[in-house]
Design a protein around this motif. Sequence first.
Motif, mmCIF file in Angstrom:
data_model
loop_
_atom_site.group_PDB
_atom_site.id
_atom_site.type_symbol
_atom_site.label_atom_id
_atom_site.label_comp_id
_atom_site.label_asym_id
_atom_site.label_seq_id
_atom_site.Cartn_x
_atom_site.Cartn_y
_atom_site.Cartn_z
ATOM 1 N N PRO A 95 33.107 9.841 43.103
ATOM 2 C CA PRO A 95 32.741 8.971 41.982
ATOM 3 C C PRO A 95 32.813 7.481 42.280
ATOM 4 N N VAL A 96 33.576 7.075 43.287
ATOM 5 C CA VAL A 96 33.632 5.654 43.637
ATOM 6 C C VAL A 96 32.264 5.173 44.130
ATOM 7 N N VAL A 97 31.425 6.098 44.563
ATOM 8 C CA VAL A 97 30.065 5.759 44.984
ATOM 9 C C VAL A 97 29.057 6.106 43.896
ATOM 10 N N SER A 98 29.202 7.267 43.257
ATOM 11 C CA SER A 98 28.111 7.819 42.440
ATOM 12 C C SER A 98 28.117 7.379 40.987
ATOM 13 N N LEU A 99 29.256 7.011 40.433
ATOM 14 C CA LEU A 99 29.280 6.610 39.021
ATOM 15 C C LEU A 99 28.729 5.200 38.838
ATOM 16 N N PRO A 100 28.200 4.884 37.653
ATOM 17 C CA PRO A 100 27.796 3.509 37.382
ATOM 18 C C PRO A 100 29.024 2.608 37.263
ATOM 19 N N ASP A 101 28.794 1.319 37.427
ATOM 20 C CA ASP A 101 29.906 0.356 37.383
ATOM 21 C C ASP A 101 31.047 0.871 38.262
ATOM 22 N N ALA A 102 30.691 1.214 39.506
ATOM 23 C CA ALA A 102 31.602 1.963 40.364
ATOM 24 C C ALA A 102 32.861 1.185 40.730
ATOM 25 N N ASP A 103 32.834 -0.122 40.649
ATOM 26 C CA ASP A 103 34.060 -0.877 40.913
ATOM 27 C C ASP A 103 35.106 -0.627 39.826
ATOM 28 N N GLN A 104 34.636 -0.314 38.618
ATOM 29 C CA GLN A 104 35.574 0.066 37.564
ATOM 30 C C GLN A 104 36.282 1.369 37.932
ATOM 31 N N VAL A 105 35.572 2.290 38.575
ATOM 32 C CA VAL A 105 36.187 3.546 39.017
ATOM 33 C C VAL A 105 37.273 3.250 40.047
ATOM 34 N N LYS A 106 37.011 2.302 40.926
ATOM 35 C CA LYS A 106 38.037 1.887 41.894
ATOM 36 C C LYS A 106 39.288 1.392 41.175
ATOM 37 N N ARG A 107 39.081 0.536 40.190
ATOM 38 C CA ARG A 107 40.233 -0.004 39.454
ATOM 39 C C ARG A 107 41.002 1.114 38.766
ATOM 40 N N ALA A 108 40.264 2.063 38.185
ATOM 41 C CA ALA A 108 40.909 3.164 37.473
ATOM 42 C C ALA A 108 41.771 3.996 38.410
#
Length: 922
Positions: free
Chosen positions: A424-437
């Motif tokens: 998901p760090v690559v495939s989700l939108p706003d993927a930098d938010q996934v990193k933060r999460a």
Amino acid sequence: MNVVPIFSAPVLTKSVPTSTASAVTSTTCPYCGVGCGVQASVASDGTVTVAGDPAHPSNFGRLCVKGSALGETVGLEGRLLHPMQRTDDGLQRVSWDTALETAAGGLRRIIDTHGPDAVALYVSGQLLTEDYYVANKLMKGYVGSANIDTNSRLCMSSAVAGHKRAFGEDLVPVSYADLEVADLIVLVGSNTAWCHPILFQRIAKMREARPSARLVVIDPRRTATCELADVHLPIKAGTDVWLFNGLLSYLTRSGAVDTAFVDAHTAGWKDALAAADVDGSDPAKIARMCEIDLDVLLDFYRMFADTDRTITAFSQGVNQSSAGTDKVNAIINCHLATGRIGRPGAGPFSITGQPNAMGGREVGGLANMLAAHLDLDKADHRDLVQTFWSSPAMASRPGLKAVDLFHAIEAGTVKAVWIIATNPVVSLPDADQVKRALATCELVIVSDIMAETDTSAFADVLLPALGWGEKDGTVTSSERRVSRQRAFLPAPGEARADWQVLCDVATRMGYDGFDFAGPHEIFDEHVRLTGYRNEVESPQAIRRVLNLNGLSGMGAAQFDALAPVQWPVPTARDAGSADAPPVLADHVFSFPDGRARFVPTPPRAPQHPVDDAYPLTLNTGRVRDQWHTMTRTGKSATLASHIAEAFIDIHPQDALRYGVREGGLARIESRWGAMVARVQHGGGMTRGSVFVPIHWNDQFASDARIGAVVNPVVDPVSGEPEFKHTPVRIEDFPVAWYGFVLSRAAVAPDPAAHWTRIQGKQFTRLELAGRAVLEDPRAWARALFGATDPEADWLDYRDQAGGVYRAAYVVDDRIEACVFLSPRPSLPSRAWLATLFDQDVLADIDRIGLLAGQAMTPGADVGPIVCSCFGVGRTTLRNAIVDGGLTTPAQVTACLKAGGNCGSCVPEIKKLIHETRIEVAA
């Protein structure tokens, strides 16, 4: 449906000598939702060879280039082979007992402290149905939370929601055989030629046999699919609902509505038509809204109205939108209005993106669904599933959908997440938010086959999974066909099946009901659940078309021998046929009254329109020879030969306006993030839009994650993100030099400001660009290759004034590495240089060529690869077209073989023929 297939076995099959090969294993391709049958064998040296399965009804022996190259992707390079656990010193190898205790204990503690909704699973359409089933059962029936969602949320959830609104159940009422009897096929938001090549070849073969059949493509881009189309409608991104509302209104005015069908089998017609007529009653207004020619629009409308056997096939261009569900229902409305559903050659057809997105839907893999096509928000449906499972708890409300889930993780509401078979760090939108999460999450468990992914970098516990060729179970294709995926390789290292790991964790959490002896027992439970209380005469029955009960009771040997079969399979008698009767042929839908529903679809524009700050619309999608985030396809030199780098496709006039140039680097930026890639003019873009592929990530490139840029707005019904409409701006990414390296040994990309790593057959290639001037490129290159010995066989050329440098390092007369640098992006052909690494001895003529920067032997440079199956390049094709006077793709195939295997390059060959003939004529 009993149709004699037009689609025949492949021209090319690959095999190994019988004396060195193991028994052939029939299995299923792990890529798109077409579900092609594969025959795999293993040679005595461990080499895996694949061929299409001539007996499989999805592909009749054909494979696309990705499927054909599967044997190149099964090596253990980069594989995660042992459980890992994070300590103060980073991830360290641990035993399975330790890893399972950490995972189960952490989940148990968080549930006991914060409640069941404090944990979540995020899974994948790459999972087998049996893995999916166990994950869903664990979360919804035992943990008691519906916080289990899947990356299928990102590709097919709008289709699911549209089907349920229209049919009362997630039904796909079309089979592949219908494509071969349709008189009109409309492809909407689907670059089928690249994304579902075998289906596209079935369509192409049908049109060869029946030239009167028509093909319409509706897509903002002129893709490879358009090369074989009769009509292309390049509608403005986000205007699909206007287009199909206009069609519904036109059908009414032209007398094409099947009023008998509408009256007898549907509800809601007047409201849907009223919503459509608000803007759709004036075709000229629709043409202006969609930014297409009125005559072309009316031509499409007339074809649809006049053609009884019409299939409208749609994919991500429809689904991946903040109005995706309405787009799906606007399409379905037109088929309901004309009664074109449940009949041969007619119907709306959702082409699934992933190999088992359909299987995941069968077992309730989405956060708002239950297993066996039952609804989480209905008490009697929940009671049915809980009774069947004898489970201690049952989720009582929908869980968090993918985008919301990662926002809840960042907010701390969800404190533990188990991510399985997705990135998901690559495939989700706003993927930098996934990193933060993930960086702030209390417990992150990741199950994967690869040791290093963008997502595994955040894992507290990393669990090694089985990959394709090692795992065993079933998948369901876009046409509801259940096929076996069989193991033919041993489990590497300590890797385990996902279902087994899920069961082990469930048991350690204190749950019963997970003592399956193998995937056959899970499959049996799944199919029995689809038949449970599914009898029409039972007072407690909840009727579903999904019914696999005829496949129940199989032991391990019967399961292993299971042949491809379409559902529904309600009885054992039905299990004897590969093809199910046409779905909805009785026109009885899965609502209590048996009627389908027209759904009003008032059109609405995307939530974030372009403006002066972000004046371009970003569209994202796949390329022909790569898959998802490249953890599998990135290993294949064959697949890297077609498109090696991420790119930004832009109209030449927009490039001029915004100061970027073809071949150079540019930076794309949105309100959410940015990425850098090479600029190209592919010829398919309209003014005001750009296209970037989804595949590249931090494992393969320095700054190419387009997910970081993508708009995170989602469809309010399906929760599917807006991957096709993100407002962006573009600017030049200035560098002092461009270059590339081919090396047998791994080399570091320093000091490049931008890099891409590409797998070659005998080498690794790095595309580089740097901002700091290289004062001494010779010293830099020698250090890069470890060629510091003054006596090393070193060839080089430097034009100091022009900033050009070329060098090659030769060891024992064999090329070890080469490097080419220039202040301009125009550099020598990589295709020719790649062939030098196949040679045991570097010829003198090639030494000269290395210094000259070009092949000295005529024909040695094939140019950029067009046909990956046979390694035929653009230069070779062009020369053959000119010298041989070739005018058709069939003539090219006869001459060079190009296009004669999977056929996915045929549209490019057709385009090249056209371009070359224009050049010659000029």
